[in-house]
Motif scaffolding. Structure first.
Motif, PDB file in Angstrom:
ATOM      1  N   SER A  44       5.032  16.527 -16.640  1.00 19.97           N
ATOM      2  CA  SER A  44       4.897  15.812 -17.914  1.00 19.97           C
ATOM      3  C   SER A  44       6.073  14.865 -18.141  1.00 19.97           C
ATOM      4  N   ASP A  45       7.292  15.269 -17.754  1.00 18.92           N
ATOM      5  CA  ASP A  45       8.449  14.374 -17.879  1.00 18.92           C
ATOM      6  C   ASP A  45       8.307  13.168 -16.960  1.00 18.92           C
ATOM      7  N   ALA A  46       7.863  13.412 -15.731  1.00 20.11           N
ATOM      8  CA  ALA A  46       7.688  12.311 -14.781  1.00 20.11           C
ATOM      9  C   ALA A  46       6.642  11.330 -15.295  1.00 20.11           C
ATOM     10  N   LEU A  47       5.541  11.839 -15.818  1.00 15.52           N
ATOM     11  CA  LEU A  47       4.489  10.962 -16.342  1.00 15.52           C
ATOM     12  C   LEU A  47       4.958  10.191 -17.570  1.00 15.52           C
ATOM     13  N   ALA A  48       5.771  10.818 -18.400  1.00 16.00           N
ATOM     14  CA  ALA A  48       6.273  10.149 -19.603  1.00 16.00           C
ATOM     15  C   ALA A  48       7.191   8.979 -19.250  1.00 16.00           C
ATOM     16  N   ARG A  49       7.904   9.061 -18.130  1.00 18.42           N
ATOM     17  CA  ARG A  49       8.825   7.995 -17.718  1.00 18.42           C
ATOM     18  C   ARG A  49       8.171   6.966 -16.807  1.00 18.42           C
ATOM     19  N   THR A  50       6.907   7.105 -16.509  1.00 13.24           N
ATOM     20  CA  THR A  50       6.225   6.234 -15.558  1.00 13.24           C
ATOM     21  C   THR A  50       5.892   4.898 -16.202  1.00 13.24           C
ATOM     22  N   ASP A  51       6.316   3.807 -15.521  1.00 13.47           N
ATOM     23  CA  ASP A  51       5.981   2.468 -16.011  1.00 13.47           C
ATOM     24  C   ASP A  51       4.742   1.942 -15.279  1.00 13.47           C
ATOM     25  N   ALA A  52       4.347   0.721 -15.588  1.00 13.63           N
ATOM     26  CA  ALA A  52       3.119   0.152 -15.034  1.00 13.63           C
ATOM     27  C   ALA A  52       3.159   0.060 -13.512  1.00 13.63           C
ATOM     28  N   VAL A  53       4.286  -0.351 -12.944  1.00 17.43           N
ATOM     29  CA  VAL A  53       4.385  -0.482 -11.489  1.00 17.43           C
ATOM     30  C   VAL A  53       4.241   0.897 -10.825  1.00 17.43           C
ATOM     31  N   GLU A  54       4.825   1.907 -11.426  1.00 17.59           N
ATOM     32  CA  GLU A  54       4.709   3.255 -10.865  1.00 17.59           C
ATOM     33  C   GLU A  54       3.282   3.779 -10.962  1.00 17.59           C
ATOM     34  N   TRP A  55       2.540   3.405 -12.011  1.00 23.48           N
ATOM     35  CA  TRP A  55       1.132   3.796 -12.109  1.00 23.48           C
ATOM     36  C   TRP A  55       0.327   3.131 -10.996  1.00 23.48           C
ATOM     37  N   VAL A  56       0.605   1.853 -10.760  1.00 21.78           N
ATOM     38  CA  VAL A  56      -0.093   1.135  -9.686  1.00 21.78           C
ATOM     39  C   VAL A  56       0.268   1.762  -8.336  1.00 21.78           C
ATOM     40  N   PHE A  57       1.563   2.082  -8.157  1.00 20.22           N
ATOM     41  CA  PHE A  57       1.999   2.737  -6.925  1.00 20.22           C
ATOM     42  C   PHE A  57       1.273   4.075  -6.750  1.00 20.22           C
ATOM     43  N   GLY A  58       1.198   4.856  -7.809  1.00 18.09           N
ATOM     44  CA  GLY A  58       0.517   6.155  -7.750  1.00 18.09           C
ATOM     45  C   GLY A  58      -0.959   6.031  -7.418  1.00 18.09           C
ATOM     46  N   ALA A  59      -1.610   5.023  -7.978  1.00 16.99           N
ATOM     47  CA  ALA A  59      -3.024   4.795  -7.667  1.00 16.99           C
ATOM     48  C   ALA A  59      -3.182   4.427  -6.197  1.00 16.99           C
ATOM     49  N   SER A  60      -2.293   3.569  -5.702  1.00 18.74           N
ATOM     50  CA  SER A  60      -2.347   3.186  -4.289  1.00 18.74           C
ATOM     51  C   SER A  60      -2.078   4.392  -3.397  1.00 18.74           C
ATOM     52  N   ARG A  61      -1.122   5.211  -3.774  1.00 15.35           N
ATOM     53  CA  ARG A  61      -0.799   6.403  -2.981  1.00 15.35           C
ATOM     54  C   ARG A  61      -1.982   7.362  -2.958  1.00 15.35           C
ATOM     55  N   THR A  62      -2.708   7.461  -4.062  1.00 19.21           N
ATOM     56  CA  THR A  62      -3.899   8.313  -4.117  1.00 19.21           C
ATOM     57  C   THR A  62      -4.965   7.795  -3.161  1.00 19.21           C
ATOM     58  N   VAL A  63      -5.199   6.483  -3.176  1.00 15.50           N
ATOM     59  CA  VAL A  63      -6.153   5.882  -2.243  1.00 15.50           C
ATOM     60  C   VAL A  63      -5.687   6.110  -0.807  1.00 15.50           C
ATOM     61  N   HIS A  64      -4.403   5.927  -0.565  1.00 17.08           N
ATOM     62  CA  HIS A  64      -3.802   6.109   0.763  1.00 17.08           C
ATOM     63  C   HIS A  64      -4.069   7.521   1.286  1.00 17.08           C
ATOM     64  N   LEU A  65      -3.731   8.517   0.482  1.00 14.72           N
ATOM     65  CA  LEU A  65      -3.929   9.915   0.894  1.00 14.72           C
ATOM     66  C   LEU A  65      -5.406  10.253   1.087  1.00 14.72           C
ATOM     67  N   ALA A  66      -6.238   9.801   0.168  1.00 14.47           N
ATOM     68  CA  ALA A  66      -7.671  10.074   0.289  1.00 14.47           C
ATOM     69  C   ALA A  66      -8.234   9.439   1.559  1.00 14.47           C
ATOM     70  N   ALA A  67      -7.794   8.224   1.878  1.00 12.83           N
ATOM     71  CA  ALA A  67      -8.270   7.548   3.086  1.00 12.83           C
ATOM     72  C   ALA A  67      -7.855   8.310   4.337  1.00 12.83           C
ATOM     73  N   VAL A  68      -6.602   8.747   4.397  1.00 15.04           N
ATOM     74  CA  VAL A  68      -6.106   9.486   5.568  1.00 15.04           C
ATOM     75  C   VAL A  68      -6.857  10.798   5.742  1.00 15.04           C
ATOM     76  N   LEU A  69      -6.947  11.572   4.683  1.00 18.37           N
ATOM     77  CA  LEU A  69      -7.580  12.892   4.798  1.00 18.37           C
ATOM     78  C   LEU A  69      -9.068  12.773   5.132  1.00 18.37           C
ATOM     79  N   THR A  70      -9.736  11.804   4.541  1.00 17.32           N
ATOM     80  CA  THR A  70     -11.155  11.616   4.834  1.00 17.32           C
ATOM     81  C   THR A  70     -11.357  11.117   6.266  1.00 17.32           C
ATOM     82  N   ALA A  71     -10.487  10.210   6.714  1.00 16.04           N
ATOM     83  CA  ALA A  71     -10.590   9.704   8.090  1.00 16.04           C
ATOM     84  C   ALA A  71     -10.429  10.834   9.100  1.00 16.04           C
ATOM     85  N   VAL A  72      -9.485  11.727   8.853  1.00 16.44           N
ATOM     86  CA  VAL A  72      -9.285  12.855   9.772  1.00 16.44           C
ATOM     87  C   VAL A  72     -10.542  13.716   9.835  1.00 16.44           C
ATOM     88  N   VAL A  73     -11.117  14.015   8.700  1.00 14.49           N
ATOM     89  CA  VAL A  73     -12.334  14.834   8.684  1.00 14.49           C
ATOM     90  C   VAL A  73     -13.457  14.122   9.442  1.00 14.49           C
TER      91      VAL A  73
END
Length: 157
Positions: free
Chosen positions: A113-142
């Motif tokens: 909750s503290d990390a989310l409270a301090r998150t700015d717009a660039v960090e939200w975009v980074f987090g969304a990209s990281r989510t896509v990144h991880l989902a792509a890797v894990l799905t590709a492996v499967v």
């Protein structure tokens, strides 16, 4: 002079496994997606990092991204070694490198909750990209180990 017969196929050549199945084609597209997401995340980090010390990190990332695409191309053509390299190198080790920072933060007593409270717009975009990144890797492996993919890689061996 006696004629020398050449073998029909060199031992190092592989048989043509035919066109890759949908699972392998999708895995390839997801590896490219993961690389694109990683490049985007790198661009976001470079925009926020001090100028000194960026060069070495960029060089390493560029080498990893390039190698990932080249190995993924070989995987799409049926190279079993490429499938294993992607699964272990990026699927296991790469995923670990993506999650070690956030897990370390939480294990050191950091609060989500503290990390989310301090998150700015660039960090939200980074987090969304990281989510896509991880989902792509894990799905590709499967996908690379689905039954149709396994048959494809066996045919090329």
């Amino acid at each position: 002079m006696p004629a020398v017969s050449l073998p029909a196929r060199r031992a190092t050549e592989r048989s043509d496994p035919g066109p890759p199945p949908a699972a392998v084609r999708a895995a390839f597209a997801l590896w490219v997606t993961a690389v694109a997401a990683g490049a985007f995340e790198t661009a976001l980090m470079v925009g926020r990092a001090p100028a000194d010390g960026i060069g070495a990190g960029l060089a390493v990332r560029l080498a990893v991204f390039t190698a990932a695409v080249l190995v993924a191309l070989r995987m799409r053509r049926g190279a079993g070694w490429a499938r294993i390299t992607l699964a272990v190198g990026l699927g296991v080790l790469g995923t670990a490198s993506l999650v070690v920072g956030p897990l370390g933060y939480l294990l050191d007593g950091g609060s989500l909750s503290d990390a989310l409270a301090r998150t700015d717009a660039v960090e939200w975009v980074f987090g969304a990209s990281r989510t896509v990144h991880l989902a792509a890797v894990l799905t590709a492996v499967v996908l690379m180990f689905r039954p149709a993919a396994n048959r494809y890689f066996r045919r090329s061996a």
